[in-house]
Each structure stands twice: as C-alpha cells, then as structure tokens.
Design a protein around this motif. Structure first.
Motif, short mmCIF file in Angstrom:
data_model
loop_
_atom_site.label_atom_id
_atom_site.label_comp_id
_atom_site.label_asym_id
_atom_site.label_seq_id
_atom_site.Cartn_x
_atom_site.Cartn_y
_atom_site.Cartn_z
N ALA A 80 0.87 -1.07 0.05
CA ALA A 80 0.06 0.11 -0.01
C ALA A 80 0.88 1.22 0.07
N PRO A 81 0.56 2.32 -0.55
CA PRO A 81 1.28 3.42 -0.80
C PRO A 81 1.45 4.03 0.62
N LEU A 82 2.66 4.68 0.68
CA LEU A 82 3.08 5.59 1.88
C LEU A 82 2.92 7.02 0.98
N ILE A 83 1.99 8.04 1.44
CA ILE A 83 1.91 9.31 0.70
C ILE A 83 2.36 10.67 1.90
N ALA A 91 -1.38 23.86 4.12
CA ALA A 91 -2.58 24.23 4.67
C ALA A 91 -2.48 24.48 6.22
N LEU A 92 -1.56 23.75 6.89
CA LEU A 92 -1.21 23.91 8.29
C LEU A 92 -0.36 24.94 8.74
N LYS A 93 0.36 25.35 7.64
CA LYS A 93 1.59 26.23 7.84
C LYS A 93 2.69 25.61 8.90
N THR A 94 2.81 24.32 8.60
CA THR A 94 3.76 23.59 9.53
C THR A 94 5.11 23.15 9.08
N LYS A 95 6.16 23.16 9.66
CA LYS A 95 7.31 22.30 9.23
C LYS A 95 7.42 21.22 9.50
N ALA A 96 6.38 20.62 10.19
CA ALA A 96 6.37 18.96 10.27
C ALA A 96 6.16 18.36 9.00
N LYS A 97 6.84 17.23 8.76
CA LYS A 97 6.42 16.40 7.77
C LYS A 97 5.48 15.35 8.18
N ILE A 98 4.12 15.18 7.50
CA ILE A 98 3.23 14.45 8.03
C ILE A 98 3.04 13.44 6.59
N TYR A 99 3.25 12.18 7.14
CA TYR A 99 3.13 10.72 6.15
C TYR A 99 1.83 10.24 6.33
N TYR A 100 1.16 9.70 5.52
CA TYR A 100 0.22 8.64 5.90
C TYR A 100 0.29 7.49 5.01
N LYS A 101 0.08 6.52 5.87
CA LYS A 101 -0.30 5.07 4.82
C LYS A 101 -1.53 4.88 4.80
N TYR A 102 -1.73 4.55 3.23
CA TYR A 102 -3.05 4.52 2.90
C TYR A 102 -3.79 3.14 2.74
N GLU A 103 -4.48 2.69 3.46
CA GLU A 103 -5.05 1.38 3.54
C GLU A 103 -6.44 1.41 2.79
N GLY A 104 -6.73 2.44 2.19
CA GLY A 104 -8.17 2.50 1.61
C GLY A 104 -7.86 2.14 0.12
N VAL A 105 -6.95 1.74 -0.25
CA VAL A 105 -6.82 0.98 -1.50
C VAL A 105 -7.03 -0.53 -1.65
N SER A 106 -7.28 -0.93 -0.63
CA SER A 106 -7.94 -2.47 -0.88
C SER A 106 -9.29 -2.57 -1.31
N PRO A 107 -9.74 -3.88 -1.66
CA PRO A 107 -10.92 -3.69 -2.56
C PRO A 107 -12.04 -3.47 -1.66
N SER A 108 -12.10 -3.68 -0.40
CA SER A 108 -13.21 -3.31 0.63
C SER A 108 -12.96 -1.83 1.23
N GLY A 109 -11.93 -1.24 0.82
CA GLY A 109 -11.62 0.17 1.13
C GLY A 109 -11.21 0.32 2.72
N SER A 110 -10.67 -0.67 3.36
CA SER A 110 -9.90 -0.33 4.43
C SER A 110 -8.91 -1.56 4.90
N HIS A 111 -8.09 -1.09 5.93
CA HIS A 111 -7.00 -2.30 6.48
C HIS A 111 -7.64 -3.81 6.54
N LYS A 112 -9.03 -3.68 7.02
CA LYS A 112 -9.36 -4.78 7.44
C LYS A 112 -9.35 -5.96 6.44
N THR A 113 -9.28 -5.64 5.09
CA THR A 113 -8.93 -6.78 4.18
C THR A 113 -7.88 -7.61 4.58
N ASN A 114 -6.62 -6.99 4.95
CA ASN A 114 -5.40 -7.66 5.38
C ASN A 114 -5.66 -8.99 5.88
N SER A 115 -6.41 -8.77 7.19
CA SER A 115 -6.70 -9.82 8.12
C SER A 115 -7.76 -10.76 7.36
#
Ligand SMILES: *Cc1c(COP(=O)(O)O)cnc(C)c1O
Length: 450
Positions: A80-83, A91-115
């Motif tokens: 799954a992509p890390l974005i 938009a937040l005007k922050t110097k923090a780097k924010i990454y998200y792991k996207y589990e919505g790419v699974s067929p049913s749309g959530s991480h639950k498909t993994n298990s």
C-alpha cells in the motif's frame, strides 16, 4: 520536485508478520476460561476458530511467515502507498512532515481486508465451508465477504442494526461479494430473539452481534467464526502496515517522531505501531499515539480488567481495557466501530507505557476529515479522521518544530457520506460518554475465582 508517493518495489514485499508479543515486557495476559478462571487452551476454542489461527493467537514467535496464497491476493493492493501529505502541511503552515499510510486502496476500502484474507485462508486450509461474523460500521463484513468469496467459503454477516439502517450500501457491497447479511439483533439466533422481544427498537451493538455470530457458529458443524479486530492474530496480520511503512520511510531517509492511529478494537493502530516498538525499547525517541472517540473512551476511561468479549458471555475472558461487556454505544456518534474492549496487545502496550492514548470529539474529527479531503483529495473514513485530527494537533502545537509524523489512513469514507452529509447539515453534536455511564457499565465485570 517533492516526493509525494513512496512506493515499495515488488522485491521489497513483506513476507513475514511481526508479532510484538515476543517483545512486550511481561507479555500479554492469557485469555481465561470463565468456568475455571484458568488460561484457556486451544482445544476449547477449536470449535470456533481453525487451529492455524489459534496457533497464531497463542504464539510468542517474533516472526511468522506469510503463506504464498495470502501474498498472492494481497498483491491486488499491496504494498500500500505511503504518501506525504504535502498539501495538508501547507494548509497547516507547519514545518512538520506528515506521512500517511493509505489502507483505503484495498478492495473493501479499509485495512480490514489484510486480516480477512489471512483468516479466510486458514479456514480454507482446514476445510471450513462457512464463516459467521459480525460487523459494526460494515467494513469488516465487506472485507470478510470479499475474502471468503476468494476462497470459495460461504459467509453470513450479523450487522449491527443502527449501521444496517444508516449504511445500506455496505449491505449491497457484501451481497455483491456473495455474502448473506442480517440486521442484528436478528430473529435467527436465541440471543437475537430474546433481545428483540424485550427491546424491539434497540440499535444493537457489536457485543450483541458477536453473540449472534458465535451462536450461529456453535449450532453448525460446517461453520467457524471470524473476528475483525481485538484478537492477537488480527493484530499480527495487520503488522504488514507498519513493516511496509517503516521500509518506505527508510527509502526517503526518514523516521517518525510520532506514530498515530485510530483505536477501535486496536488492530490498525497495532499494525502500524507495533513494528516500531523494538526501536522504542532500544531507547529510540518515538511516541506511539492511539486515538479514540470520546463517545467510546475505552483506553482513556475504561477499566483494565478481565472481561467478556460479548454480551451473552460466550467468549473467553480477555485482559483488556474495557467499558464493560454490556456497553451499548449511543446512537449520537456518527463514526464507526465502538466496541467495549480494546485489543489485549494494545492494552499491554499501555500497561508498559510504550504507547499513549487520547480521546477526541467527533466534530473536530469531521472538520479534520473535510480539510484532508480538500487538501489531499481523499475523503477519509470517520474512524481515520480521528488519526488525521491527532496528526493536525501534533503538527500545529509547535508549527516551527521540524518533526516527522506518521499516521494510518485506515480507510476511505466513500460509503460514509451520509455521516459527512449530517456533519455539513449541522446535525452532529459532540458527545462524551458520561462518567456515571462508565461506572455503571463497568460495575458488573466478571469476578474471577482462581
Ligand atoms: C474497523 C475500522 C477501524 C477500527 O478498527 P481497529 O481494529 O481499531 O483498526 C478503523 N478504521 C477503519 C477504516 C475501519 O474499518
């Protein structure tokens, strides 16, 4: 150009699950047989789960190989992509780097498909013909319907009444994958009939739906039961999330200061955060932050005790943070899974101070979800919007502080648009479970005679 999408090459695919129980100091308390107060053996649970999963449930091995057949199906959406949420950062005007792991790419749309795929596989291995399960918001039911279908297994889903009524397209989705769905409480089981007789308008609860699925399971030879969160083997399967994310961050030379996930039953957060636990134990500065709704404050206000996993007291006793097995969530909250208990793995991480937890109100989370949709484009599941809100809090507390934030976008919200509609129409209100309700719900925890 900034790198936004961090894709793991196919040859870097994760082939082993990481079992954090091997590394949690003092381990995880064993499940108990309510009749004897003694640790329950796999033999007693063999009627409801296949041995392959029970072995994982009890395992203290650090690494467990992932079968080829599971990897093969996972390839539909994994790695799954890390974005990097560059537009949100701006938009937040922050110097923090924010990454998200996207589990919505699974067929049913959530991480639950993994298990779900892993569970269907181990059931198929042992000749199981039919699976019974419960679903709250519907994501688990959809995930298991898909996975069961892939392995030629029939699937019956008991869906909590309030979501059955509020989320009709979840039902269509499960039907599309070939599953049978019924609103819970249902006329199909003794517990369902009893509750319907005494409270015909009940919204239902996960505790009730679990009881029904378990009764269904034990009443038939061909059927086993599947649970979408909470249990050790589910958290194990989800470790692929954090293992991938860690490698992806390594590829861009980054490491998180804080790892954030929504905690319903605990599986997506455990999956993302657990692979960072060994680093934390080795002294690395990293915070693991679980987020829950104030309407179901299991980690922040629950008791840490042995409790049943369901209303009719059919499950073994699990040592976990709990709001009491009779807990029925208020219908006010729009988002997702509200289970009375928390994964024993997560509970043990709390006990050892290896993680921390906060509870957030629903309006601030929908606001964060909408901001995320307007900047990054993805409409998050209401559950995931809690993680987004927490990431925003972290990124804006000291906006000039360079830090790296990693959160799990556990699913998309395209089947939760009615909740967004209510939010935009001003029909949602904040709600925190009152302390009196918590005291009342937790005063009947089981007494263990040992
Ligand atoms: C089910 C679900 C959750 C909560 O369950 P966990 O076991 O705590 O992960 C979170 N996000 C989404 C999208 C879900 O479907």
């Amino acid at each position: 150009m900034r790198q936004k999408h961090i894709d793991l090459p196919a040859d870097q695919q994760i082939t082993q699950w990481y079992n954090v129980i091997a590394d949690i100091p003092n381990g995880v308390e064993p499940p108990l047989d309510p009749a004897t107060g003694q640790p329950i053996g796999p033999d007693k649970m063999g009627a409801i789960f296949p041995m392959g999963l029970l072995e994982q449930e009890m395992s203290t091995e650090r690494w467990i190989g992932i079968p080829e057949e599971i990897l093969d199906i996972w390839q539909i959406w994994r790695p799954a992509p890390l974005i990097r949420a560059t537009f949100l950062e701006e938009a937040l005007k922050t110097k923090a780097k924010i990454y998200y792991k996207y589990e919505g790419v699974s067929p049913s749309g959530s991480h639950k498909t993994n298990s779900a795929v892993a569970q269907a596989y181990y059931n198929k291995q042992e000749g199981v013909k039919r699976l019974a399960t419960e679903t709250g918001a519907g994501q688990w039911g959809c995930a298991l319907s898909f996975a069961a279908q892939k392995f030629g297994i029939d699937c019956k889903v008991y869906m909590v009444r309030v979501s059955y009524d509020q989320k009709p397209y979840r039902k269509v989705m499960m039907n599309t994958y070939g599953a049978e769905i019924v609103a819970s409480p249902s006329p199909d089981t003794p517990t369902g009939r009893e509750i319907l007789a005494s409270d015909p308008d009940t919204p239902g609860s996960l505790g009730i739906a679990i009881s029904e699925a378990l009764e269904d399971t034990v009443s038939r030879e061909d059927t086993k039961y599947a649970l979408g969160s909470v249990l050790n083997h589910v958290c194990l399967h989800q470790s692929v999330i954090g293992l991938e994310a860690k490698k992806q961050l390594e590829m861009v030379g980054d490491y998180p200061d804080v790892v954030i996930g929504f905690c319903g039953g605990g599986s997506n957060f455990a999956g993302l955060a657990a692979p960072f636990v060994p680093d934390k134990l080795a002294g690395r500065q990293i915070r693991l932050l679980g987020v829950e709704p104030t309407s179901c404050p299991t980690l922040t206000k629950g008791r840490f005790a042995y409790d049943f996993g369901d209303v009719s007291q059919r499950t073994p006793l699990l040592y976990m943070y709990t709001l009491g097995h009779n807990f029925i969530p208020s219908g006010i909250h729009a988002g997702g899974l509200r289970y009375h208990g928390m994964a024993p793995v997560i509970s043990a991480l709390m006990r050892e101070n290896l993680m921390e937890a906060i509870a957030l109100q629903q309006l601030e989370c929908f606001e964060a979800g909408a901001l995320f949709a307007r900047t990054e484009g993805i409409i998050p599941a209401p559950e995931s919007s809690h993680a987004i809100r927490a990431a925003i809090i972290e990124a804006t507390r000291e906006p000039d502080k360079p830090q790296t934030i990693l959160f799990n976008l556990s699913g998309h919200g395209l089947l939760d648009l009615s909740s967004y509609e209510k939010y935009f129409a001003g029909q949602l209100v904040n709600y925190a479970l009152p302390d009196e309700a918590i005291i009342k719900a937790t005063c009947n925890l089981p007494v263990i005679n040992r």
